[in-house]
Design a protein around this motif. Structure first.
Motif, PDB file in Angstrom:
ATOM      1  N   LYS A 228      51.294   6.342  36.537  1.00 43.82           N
ATOM      2  CA  LYS A 228      52.238   5.801  35.558  1.00 43.82           C
ATOM      3  C   LYS A 228      52.312   4.291  35.723  1.00 43.82           C
ATOM      4  O   LYS A 228      52.154   3.766  36.821  1.00 43.82           O
ATOM      5  CB  LYS A 228      53.625   6.414  35.724  1.00 43.82           C
ATOM      6  N   PRO A 416      50.637   7.355  30.579  1.00 46.51           N
ATOM      7  CA  PRO A 416      50.567   7.214  29.119  1.00 46.51           C
ATOM      8  C   PRO A 416      49.229   7.646  28.539  1.00 46.51           C
ATOM      9  O   PRO A 416      49.169   8.073  27.383  1.00 46.51           O
ATOM     10  CB  PRO A 416      50.816   5.717  28.899  1.00 46.51           C
ATOM     11  N   HIS A 420      49.018  10.233  25.560  1.00 47.65           N
ATOM     12  CA  HIS A 420      48.298   9.875  24.339  1.00 47.65           C
ATOM     13  C   HIS A 420      47.332  10.971  23.917  1.00 47.65           C
ATOM     14  O   HIS A 420      47.254  11.347  22.739  1.00 47.65           O
ATOM     15  CB  HIS A 420      47.542   8.557  24.568  1.00 47.65           C
ATOM     16  N   ALA A 442      54.437   7.966  25.185  1.00 46.73           N
ATOM     17  CA  ALA A 442      53.413   7.122  25.812  1.00 46.73           C
ATOM     18  C   ALA A 442      53.726   5.650  25.582  1.00 46.73           C
ATOM     19  O   ALA A 442      53.603   4.820  26.498  1.00 46.73           O
ATOM     20  CB  ALA A 442      52.034   7.469  25.250  1.00 46.73           C
ATOM     21  N   LYS A 445      56.388   4.361  27.900  1.00 46.02           N
ATOM     22  CA  LYS A 445      55.900   4.123  29.261  1.00 46.02           C
ATOM     23  C   LYS A 445      55.175   2.788  29.343  1.00 46.02           C
ATOM     24  O   LYS A 445      55.288   2.060  30.338  1.00 46.02           O
ATOM     25  CB  LYS A 445      54.958   5.248  29.705  1.00 46.02           C
ATOM     26  N   TRP A 458      45.835  -0.787  24.311  1.00 45.62           N
ATOM     27  CA  TRP A 458      46.781   0.135  23.687  1.00 45.62           C
ATOM     28  C   TRP A 458      46.749   0.072  22.159  1.00 45.62           C
ATOM     29  O   TRP A 458      47.593   0.670  21.512  1.00 45.62           O
ATOM     30  CB  TRP A 458      48.195  -0.143  24.195  1.00 45.62           C
TER      31      TRP A 458
END
Length: 598
Positions: A228, A416, A420, A442, A445, A458
């Motif tokens: 995480k 995440p 996802h 997600a 996070k 991302w």
């Protein structure tokens, strides 16, 4: 008669003992060992054993010098002939260690297990003034015995027993970092199990009050960082460790798993400038060079490592990663990664990269075989299981993919990347609400550690959130997520296509034309954008009057009509959207028939 024979033997033994003091010679042996003059230490240790007529502690140090000079079988034979392995714990440990170095696992385990505990004792007499052996109890050596037993079980692929031995070793001596490091770096425990282990250690009983916080912090700083995203700062009382390279590398690792690759690169480069061959930093630096696609520096580092450390797996890991970055050179990279795994069977980075080498060429079966092997060797790590799920997803086996993603989620519920992928599976199963929930979780996070703008890694998450919101007919929200993704990756044509499609559904055809045109400017062969642009242009032509002064009976109706191919009559939404297939760093949301939902 028997008594007289025994007395004569004792007298003969007493007479054979040297009459002068051996203290200085013993000190010489210790000094030679400390200064790494092992041959000199061996020569005098051998003579001291004869002069002292086989004194137990002198025999032990003679065996130590044999071990240090690589003569493992001689050292073991010496101790076992004198049967010291059955009566003295230090000798038992050393004899087993000799066979461990020779990779004779079962023989080493037999020495550790076959012992008469009633006769087991430490060195008691004679007690030399500079003895390095504990003379009061056997507990200090017991943690070493458990550590060695754990290494043997791990080498024999009995990882469950190995974990128990390492745990016991650490409980017996909380300062035994080697046991803790093996548990963590070999991924034997999940993140939750690592935290429970730290909480169970008797710091207060074994550490002085002022060291409890130090030892606990250093261990907590080592546990899993990839499960995480998070930040961690030094306690005020330990600010002196701020420049410690070990602590700095741990910080760089957190940056890496938070996808802050440039920050990570700055730190690892600084560490390697001070300590060029830092064993903890090198795999991390190689990984971040791969993410940044820094071929030149990776090439130089790989060659330097192979020249200096040809027998270390990290050297061939670097070479393999270099070749993986070069198009059409996957096969050489795969060979070098295989060599790295053969040198160290539990070298996690090489196993994952080896699986990626097959996944890059869409060889899903071979990739899954590599990931399955990695999952057996790294039971506390969720990444091999996650990648197995990805391969099943790419082969359109969503049921098995979901099963492996759930297993990865049970190990790392706050990662995440896993969240996802769970969202991607829910999206493919047309469960928009569930997909939206996973994507939002997600994103939360990621945002908890993103102090400024999120990193480009991302962008797929934001685009997939936009797709999900569009399916739920939350067009304004979808536009907002797509625009955030556009900021992170301005040259992604799928983002422009997705924004254009949202404008179409909102009835803003002018803006839609603009974004479809931008998408085609980046990727001219974008089929979806081409089809959509043609349809929207036709709609605008019908919608707009050719001349404002034309009589009403000659004007074409302003009603918007989208003409679609014969196979997709009925709705613009029938056109398959490439915007649906947003490119992800891990998994791609496949194109879906929009007619069913939009």
């Amino acid at each position: 008669m028997a008594g007289e024979g025994g007395n004569s033997e004792a007298a003969e033994k007493q007479n054979s003992v040297c009459s002068f003091d051996l203290t200085k010679l013993r000190e010489k042996v210790r000094n030679y060992i400390d200064t790494h003059h092992y041959d000199s230490a061996l020569f005098w240790a051998d003579k001291i054993v004869s002069l002292s007529n086989g004194d137990v502690e002198d025999v032990y140090w003679y065996a130590q010098t044999l071990y240090l000079t690589g003569q493992y079988h001689r050292a073991s034979k010496l101790l076992r002939t004198a049967k010291l392995d059955k009566t003295h714990s230090a000798c038992r440990y050393l004899a087993a260690l000799c066979h461990y170095e020779c990779k004779e696992w079962q023989e080493s385990l037999n020495i550790l297990d076959m012992v008469d505990n009633n006769k087991l004792r430490s060195f008691t007499a004679p007690c030399h003034s500079e003895s390095h052996i504990d003379t009061n109890n056997k507990e200090p050596i017991e943690h070493s015995i458990n550590l060695l037993r754990g290494k043997i079980y791990e080498a024999m692929d009995n990882r469950n027993l190995a974990v128990e031995c390492f745990r016991e070793s650490l409980r017996q001596d909380v300062y035994c970092f080697e046991a803790f490091d093996l548990l963590v770096n070999h991924h034997m425990l999940s993140a939750q199990e690592e935290r429970e282990l730290i909480d169970s250690l008797p710091f207060a009983l074994q550490c002085p009050e002022e060291e409890v916080e130090l030892v606990r912090f250093l261990y907590e700083n080592k546990v899993k960082k990839y499960n995480k995203p998070q930040n961690q700062s030094l306690p005020n009382s330990l600010c002196a460790l701020k420049e410690n390279l070990d602590v700095v590398v741990n910080l760089a690792e957190r940056h890496y798993y938070n996808c802050e690759f440039r920050d990570c690169y700055k730190i690892t480069s600084m560490v390697l400038s001070k300590d060029p061959y830092n064993s903890q930093c090198l795999p991390l630096h190689i990984a971040v060079l791969v993410e940044l696609k820094n071929l030149k520096e990776l090439f130089y580092l790989a060659h330097k490592l192979v020249d200096l450390y040809p027998n270390k797996p990290v050297s061939w890991f670097a070479v393999g990663c270099y070749y993986l970055l070069i198009p059409d050179n996957i096969e050489p990279g795969r060979r070098y990664l295989s060599k790295a795994t053969s040198m160290d069977r539990v070298y996690g980075p090489a196993w994952l990269a080896f699986g990626h080498s097959f996944a890059t060429e869409n060889e899903h079966d071979q990739a899954m075989a590599a990931y399955f092997t990695a999952s057996q060797l790294m039971k506390g790590c969720h990444l091999p299981i996650l990648y197995v799920g990805l391969e099943y997803g790419l082969t359109n086996n969503s049921k098995l993919a979901e099963r492996f993603f759930n297993q990865a989620l049970s190990i790392a519920p706050e990662d995440p990347f896993v969240l996802h992928e769970m969202g991607v599976i829910a999206f493919q199963n047309l469960d928009w609400m569930k997909a939206h929930r996973y994507f939002k979780e997600a994103l939360s996070k990621v945002e908890c550690v993103s102090n400024q703008v999120m990193v480009e890694k991302w962008e797929p998450l934001l685009n997939n959130l936009g797709h999900t919101c569009r399916k739920l007919k939350r067009y304004e929200e979808a536009l907002d997520y797509h625009r955030q993704a556009q900021v992170l990756s301005p040259q992604n044509p799928s983002t422009y296509s997705a924004i254009g499609y949202c404008y179409v559904l909102m009835g803003n055809n002018i803006m839609a034309v603009d974004y479809f045109d931008k998408a085609l400017g980046i990727r001219r062969d974008d089929t979806f954008s081409t089809t959509m642009l043609n349809n929207v242009m036709e709609a605008l032509m019908i919608e707009m009057s050719p001349c404002d002064d034309m009589p009403e009976d000659m004007q074409i109706s302003k009603k918007i009509v989208f003409e679609t191919p014969e196979s997709n009559k009925g709705s613009l939404a029938d056109v398959p959207s490439e915007a649906e297939a947003d490119s992800s760093s891990i998994m791609v949301i496949e194109e879906l028939d929009m007619d069913e939902s939009d």
